[in-house]
Design an enzyme around this catalytic site. Structure first.
Site, PDB file in Angstrom:
ATOM      1  N   CYS A   1      33.336 -12.901 141.058  1.00 18.72           N
ATOM      2  CA  CYS A   1      33.716 -12.809 142.424  1.00 18.72           C
ATOM      3  C   CYS A   1      35.204 -12.684 142.492  1.00 18.72           C
ATOM      4  CB  CYS A   1      33.286 -14.071 143.050  1.00 18.72           C
ATOM      5  SG  CYS A   1      33.290 -14.023 144.753  1.00 18.72           S
ATOM      6  N   HIS A   2      36.022 -13.695 143.136  1.00 18.33           N
ATOM      7  CA  HIS A   2      37.396 -13.651 143.143  1.00 18.33           C
ATOM      8  C   HIS A   2      38.252 -14.361 141.972  1.00 18.33           C
ATOM      9  CE1 HIS A   2      36.286 -13.279 147.424  1.00 18.33           C
ATOM     10  NE2 HIS A   2      37.313 -12.869 147.862  1.00 18.33           N
TER      11      HIS A   2
END
Length: 184
Positions: free
Chosen positions: A117-118
């Site tokens: 994800c991030h």
């Protein structure tokens, strides 16, 4: 080798702080432990526990096992970096976290640095993505490209020790890729 012993004798560092995406920490942790791995939740600022972000609101609280300044990279076989927006944004400003991740790339004992994800924001901060093939949550692809990475829209991208995934939907493939790196 049975699934419950596949990762026996493997110890995994999961680096997180408040605001980690709940599924991106808890699901890999649970599944990797089911396969025999030991996991340590590593955090910052003396946190004894950290709180998840569960899609649209605060989620579960997770106990921290060790502080980043007390963690020894030689004790681990892999580093896992869950996403969420807040978690990696806070962690990438912590010099000890960035140094730990950077040193993981140089250690022979580390088989994977896995970010979802991030989480790849931390790989950018540790200067590990230049010339590497990676994926991430789509909103940070420009950050990765600006850091010299070759961004791809795939469930999992592996380039050397780096293993990246896009979002919670990719967690099953993310877990399988971590297992493959640790057992190959």
């Amino acid at each position: 080798m049975s699934n419950s012993t596949m990762l026996k004798n493997k110890t995994l560092a999961i680096i997180a702080t408040d605001g980690f995406e709940q599924s991106e920490l808890l699901e890999p942790k649970r599944e990797l432990e089911t396969r025999g791995a030991k996991t340590h939740i590593i955090s910052i600022n003396g946190n004894e526990s950290i709180r998840a972000w569960d899609q649209k609101d605060w989620g579960k609280t997770v106990s921290v096992d060790i502080q980043i300044e007390d963690a020894n990279i030689a004790d681990y076989d892999a580093v896992i970096l869950p996403g969420g927006q807040m978690n990696p944004d806070i962690l990438r400003t912590d010099k000890k976290v960035v140094a730990f991740i950077k040193s993981a790339s140089a250690q022979d004992n580390i088989k994977a640095i896995a970010a979802i994800c991030h989480g790849p924001w931390l790989l950018v901060e540790a200067d590990l993505v230049k010339g590497k093939h990676v994926t991430s949550y789509p909103s940070i692809q420009t950050d990765l490209k600006n850091a010299g990475a070759h961004w791809q829209d795939k469930t999992v991208v592996i380039d050397g020790k780096l293993l990246t995934s896009r979002n919670p939907d990719d967690i099953p493939n993310f877990i399988e890729a971590i297992c493959q790196k640790l057992t190959s």
